[in-house]
Design an enzyme around this catalytic site. Structure first.
Site, PDB file in Angstrom:
ATOM      1  N   SER A  12      61.879  41.466  67.552  1.00 55.13           N
ATOM      2  CA  SER A  12      61.802  39.669  68.793  1.00 55.13           C
ATOM      3  C   SER A  12      62.498  39.582  69.139  1.00 55.13           C
ATOM      4  CB  SER A  12      60.544  38.991  67.824  1.00 55.13           C
ATOM      5  OG  SER A  12      59.177  39.724  67.488  1.00 55.13           O
ATOM      6  N   ASP A  65      60.613  33.847  72.679  1.00 50.65           N
ATOM      7  CA  ASP A  65      60.653  34.509  73.963  1.00 50.65           C
ATOM      8  C   ASP A  65      61.786  33.992  74.957  1.00 50.65           C
ATOM      9  OD1 ASP A  65      60.391  36.675  72.613  1.00 50.65           O
ATOM     10  OD2 ASP A  65      58.051  36.071  73.317  1.00 50.65           O
ATOM     11  N   GLU A  99      56.580  32.611  68.546  1.00 45.29           N
ATOM     12  CA  GLU A  99      57.310  34.191  69.152  1.00 45.29           C
ATOM     13  C   GLU A  99      56.997  33.371  70.418  1.00 45.29           C
ATOM     14  OE1 GLU A  99      58.055  37.325  68.492  1.00 45.29           O
ATOM     15  OE2 GLU A  99      56.340  37.257  67.079  1.00 45.29           O
TER      16      GLU A  99
END
Length: 540
Positions: free
Chosen positions: A454, A259, A255
């Site tokens: 995401s 990002d 994650e």
């Protein structure tokens, strides 16, 4: 006394145990009502609605605080009430909102809140917490108290990282129809490779649940997929709540890497700050969500964009707790920060897939009207809606005026379908969409392909940051709270009208259709059209 908050049942994965020992001490925070919440909302829209005389004139901390502070009357009323129960060691804490903190034994808290606190155990982890399913406060304090922590909101073991499907693949077709890399997004959404020029322009990327961003993985990602920029381009790191950011393949968090790689790697030369949120949270069941936004809010110059890839099911929080967090998003938006979240990966069943639910489960914070929620697409020529893109209608927050015109045709065409399964008057989400399938990253030194909204969040956040860079260079303010701008400029989107429905709760869910829909929102963005809508030249 009047009931202030209640919940009908114990959350799943929790079990009630016997009451704690009466002398067990509990640390409480009583959230005090803002002196002028309606005034702050008006101020937010005044600086966010294109054409407003105050458009772009974002507020300072002191200006926001003039709306969110508690009145002296509220402070005195709550303090006097506590003193009636022998609680005199109280502390006034000032953040976006004001709180009165104190410590009390369980037997005193039971009398104070006219309830019975119990010990609850989170079955998967064995973690115990003292909570209640209902509490009351004196009727004359209802207008002074917004929320009490801890009370009826239960901690998640961890917030849901929305990017949940990934795996190594040896033979992936290099075309953009099957694998998404920065070059695909640049072509698809007209995103420039021209470096940003404004040193004040920043993106913040919070990392929770011990997902750590790796410098080596970013360097390998840039070397392979953005060879036109120096591979040593990196991010800065800031820490709150005891956060850390250890390095090494064993610490790589997909994650966090996603990002940082799709902000540093897409928003060319825009400064990215990774904010590592540790376990020492002060925001109760919000487990870091509130802390990180208050941290940004209190900066003299907060980042112009925040991209966050975590979420809850809305029902997990009580309405008062959800409203408390959402109000802080409103405050940060008024300061000029665009708040961008992936919508979730559970279709109509919320942040994660659930086929046992008996009504649609909106995700949080997607239902908060002061953030921009980003759903997911896949494929190209045309782009299609993904089956996991969370979307629907909030059960807590009413539909804001800025999206009424866009959402009404969808509901009219839907008719009575799913009529008893969702709140048709709620805030609709997502607002927009972007690519969210087979997005390539490097984590732990290996190439993996991510599925999840995401992916869509940082992609759009990077586009916003690049628009902001040109605005700042022209002596103009950043976009700030985005939604009024987006819904006033639907021409900047490619409408997604086909694809998979976002199934969940034993249903097929919603479909992509002409106009706004609760799976791809207004559609996918085009950078050059965003520039035009912002009144900027669209040529490099």
């Amino acid at each position: 006394m009047t009931v202030h908050e209640s919940r009908a049942e114990i959350p799943s994965q929790y079990a009630r145990e016997s009451p704690p020992h009466p002398e067990t001490l509990v640390n409480f925070r009583v959230g005090l009502s803002s002196i002028d919440k309606a005034g702050l909302e008006k101020a937010l829209y005044d600086v966010s609605v294109p054409g407003s005389p105050l458009y772009g004139k974002h507020l300072s901390v002191d200006e926001v605080k003039s709306y969110t502070s508690a009145s002296s009357i509220s402070v005195a009323a709550v303090t006097e009430w506590l003193a009636e129960y022998g609680i005199t060691d109280v502390r006034l804490e000032t953040a976006v909102h004001d709180y009165i903190s104190f410590t009390a034994p369980v037997y005193v808290a039971n009398d104070l809140f006219d309830t019975e606190f119990h010990s609850f155990v989170h079955l998967p982890t064995g973690k115990r917490a003292i909570r209640t399913l209902q509490y009351s406060i004196p009727k004359e304090l209802v207008s002074h108290v917004s929320v009490v922590q801890p009370s009826t909101s239960f901690d998640l073991a961890k917030p849901l990282g929305i990017s949940v499907s990934y795996g190594k693949r040896d033979n992936v077709n290099a075309s953009c129809a099957n694998t998404i890399v920065p070059e695909c997004l640049q072509d698809l959404y007209d995103i420039p490779t021209t470096p940003a020029t404004q040193s004040s322009n920043r993106i913040a990327v919070p990392g929770l649940i011990e997902y750590w961003a790796q410098y080596a993985d970013l360097e390998a990602f840039l070397e392979r997929l953005r060879p036109d920029i120096p591979s040593n381009t990196t991010f800065s790191v800031e820490f709150i709540d005891g956060g850390t950011n250890p390095q090494g393949p064993q610490y790589a968090g997909y994650e966090a890497n996603l990002d940082t790689q799709y902000t540093v790697g897409m928003a060319t030369n825009v400064s990215t700050t990774f904010i590592s949120v540790g376990p020492n949270n002060t925001d109760g069941a919000a487990i870091g969500f509130l802390d990180v936004v208050e941290y940004l809010y209190n900066m003299t110059y907060p980042p112009q964009v925040m991209s966050m890839s975590y979420g809850y099911e809305e029902w997990w929080l009580t309405p008062a707790q959800a409203e408390q967090i959402c109000d802080v998003y409103m405050a940060l938006g008024a300061r000029g920060t665009s708040l961008i979240f992936g919508s979730g990966d559970g279709g109509v069943s919320g942040a994660e897939v659930n086929d046992t639910c008996t009504e649609f489960l909106p995700a949080f914070p997607g239902g908060c009207p002061y953030i921009t929620s980003v759903g997911g697409t896949y494929s190209i020529n045309p782009e299609l809606s993904t089956n996991f893109s969370s979307g629907g209608f909030s059960g807590y927050f009413p539909r804001p005026s800025y999206q009424e015109q866009a959402v009404a045709p969808f509901l009219e065409n839907l008719g009575d379908t799913y009529a008893r399964l969702f709140n048709a008057s709620g805030r609709g989400f997502p607002d927009i969409a972007a690519q969210a399938h087979n997005v390539e990253i490097i984590t732990g030194g290996e190439t993996v392909y991510i599925n999840g909204t995401s992916c869509a969040g940082p992609i759009f956040a990077s586009m916003v940051a690049l628009v902001n860079d040109r605005l700042i260079a022209a002596g103009r303010p950043p976009l700030g709270f985005l939604n009024p701008f987006l819904y006033n400029n639907t021409q900047i989107f490619t409408d997604i009208t086909a694809g998979d429905s976002n199934a969940g709760c034993g249903t097929d869910g919603f479909n992509a259709t002409v106009g706004w829909d609760p799976i791809t929102g207004l559609g996918t963005p085009n950078f050059r059209k965003m520039l035009e809508a912002a009144g900027l030249p669209n040529n490099d």
